[in-house]
Design a protein around this motif. Sequence first.
Motif, short mmCIF file in Angstrom:
data_model
loop_
_atom_site.label_atom_id
_atom_site.label_comp_id
_atom_site.label_asym_id
_atom_site.label_seq_id
_atom_site.Cartn_x
_atom_site.Cartn_y
_atom_site.Cartn_z
N LEU A 34 41.20 29.56 34.51
CA LEU A 34 41.88 28.80 33.46
C LEU A 34 42.65 29.74 32.54
N THR A 35 42.06 30.87 32.22
CA THR A 35 42.74 31.87 31.38
C THR A 35 44.03 32.34 32.03
N LYS A 36 43.98 32.63 33.33
CA LYS A 36 45.19 33.05 34.05
C LYS A 36 46.26 31.97 34.00
N GLU A 37 45.86 30.72 34.19
CA GLU A 37 46.83 29.63 34.20
C GLU A 37 47.46 29.43 32.83
N LEU A 38 46.67 29.53 31.78
CA LEU A 38 47.21 29.39 30.43
C LEU A 38 48.16 30.54 30.10
N ASP A 39 47.83 31.74 30.55
CA ASP A 39 48.74 32.87 30.35
C ASP A 39 50.08 32.63 31.04
N ALA A 40 50.04 32.07 32.24
CA ALA A 40 51.27 31.80 32.98
C ALA A 40 52.11 30.72 32.30
N LEU A 41 51.45 29.77 31.65
CA LEU A 41 52.18 28.67 31.02
C LEU A 41 53.03 29.13 29.83
N VAL A 42 52.68 30.24 29.24
CA VAL A 42 53.47 30.75 28.11
C VAL A 42 54.92 30.95 28.52
N ARG A 43 55.14 31.33 29.78
CA ARG A 43 56.51 31.61 30.26
C ARG A 43 56.99 30.59 31.27
N ALA A 44 56.29 29.48 31.41
CA ALA A 44 56.66 28.45 32.39
C ALA A 44 57.63 27.45 31.76
N ASP A 45 58.91 27.80 31.72
CA ASP A 45 59.90 26.96 31.06
C ASP A 45 60.09 25.62 31.75
N ASP A 46 59.73 25.53 33.02
CA ASP A 46 59.89 24.26 33.74
C ASP A 46 58.77 23.28 33.45
N VAL A 47 57.73 23.73 32.76
CA VAL A 47 56.62 22.85 32.37
C VAL A 47 56.81 22.44 30.92
N LYS A 48 56.94 21.16 30.69
CA LYS A 48 57.17 20.65 29.33
C LYS A 48 55.89 20.16 28.66
N VAL A 49 54.96 19.62 29.46
CA VAL A 49 53.73 19.04 28.93
C VAL A 49 52.60 19.36 29.90
N VAL A 50 51.40 19.56 29.37
CA VAL A 50 50.22 19.84 30.19
C VAL A 50 49.20 18.72 30.00
N VAL A 51 48.62 18.28 31.11
CA VAL A 51 47.53 17.30 31.09
C VAL A 51 46.27 17.98 31.59
N LEU A 52 45.19 17.89 30.83
CA LEU A 52 43.88 18.44 31.22
C LEU A 52 42.95 17.29 31.57
N THR A 53 42.21 17.42 32.67
CA THR A 53 41.21 16.42 33.01
C THR A 53 40.16 17.07 33.89
N GLY A 54 39.18 16.27 34.32
CA GLY A 54 38.12 16.78 35.18
C GLY A 54 38.03 15.99 36.46
N SER A 55 37.56 16.62 37.51
CA SER A 55 37.35 15.91 38.76
C SER A 55 35.99 15.22 38.74
N GLY A 56 35.86 14.17 39.53
CA GLY A 56 34.60 13.44 39.56
C GLY A 56 34.40 12.61 38.31
N ARG A 57 33.16 12.51 37.87
CA ARG A 57 32.84 11.61 36.76
C ARG A 57 32.73 12.30 35.41
N GLY A 58 33.07 13.60 35.34
CA GLY A 58 32.98 14.31 34.07
C GLY A 58 34.27 14.99 33.69
N PHE A 59 34.48 15.17 32.39
CA PHE A 59 35.60 15.98 31.89
C PHE A 59 35.18 17.44 31.93
N CYS A 60 34.19 17.80 31.12
CA CYS A 60 33.65 19.16 31.14
C CYS A 60 32.34 19.13 30.37
N SER A 61 31.26 19.60 31.01
CA SER A 61 29.93 19.52 30.40
C SER A 61 29.55 20.78 29.64
N GLY A 62 30.53 21.64 29.35
CA GLY A 62 30.24 22.83 28.57
C GLY A 62 29.82 23.99 29.45
#
Length: 271
Positions: free
Chosen positions: A38-66
């Motif tokens: 996730l850290t690598k992906e967020l670092d890449a997004l800083v310079r990703a001019d073709d990405v205007k909006v980011v959606v975060l979600t979880g697979s299965g029945r949970g978002f994130c359990s910590g």
Amino acid sequence: MAADSPIIVSRPAPGVQQITFNRPSRLNALNPDLIIELTKELDALVRADDVKVVVLTGSGRGFCSGADLSGEVFPTGVEGDPNRHWTAVQSWYSGVIAKLRRIPQPVIAAVNGPAVGGGFSIAMASDIRLAAPEAYFSAAQINIGQSVSEMGASYFLPRIIGGRATEILMTGRRVQADEAERIGFVSRVCAGNVVDEAVELAEILAAKAPLALRMSKEALNASQEIGSLEAALAMEDRTQVVCVLSKDLAEGELAFRQKRKAVFSDTAAVV
């Protein structure tokens, strides 16, 4: 990315990037691999001019359990020194929150299930939150002997919902989706698929002038730190000047006069 990757990155619509936490058997708990990817992906997004909006979600029945409590050791390189090791581990986790705020794209959390501990904090750090009816939120780390003051929780929640934050954080109780909407933590509880609705909202945002969208996120974040109205107005004035001098504003005004949809070029170049 492989199907067994701890995160899955996709492009569900033009200008929209979806990041899905992908450890469904653990309700997408945060382990070292997920945090690092996730850290690598967020670092890449800083310079990703073709990405205007980011959606975060979880697979299965949970978002994130910590944080994953299974005992997997985070590879810090100083595992033999407990003080240095745990300081480094906390920096990795808190770094995700800082990077979520630092990337120029607005972040929409599509909370599809439990958002607990660090998952609750990730939702807090997002710019917009939508929830499925079955979603709930909890600062559960207080129930196992940890402070709730981690990953920005003590910073964000009082600013988002005000005085109720202390009771929610200190009890570690579950805040169900309907309560989260009522107290203003989530924008809405979605009757349909929460991810689909988040992508639809992301498409609306992605159609805006990208420069204006980025500057708006910067201004909203900065306003949480500014100590006076005069300072906020000065910051807003500078933001508007940058937008006024962009080609996007000229295109937006022309499209308005011609009663057509604007085609933004995403440039801050002076006209």
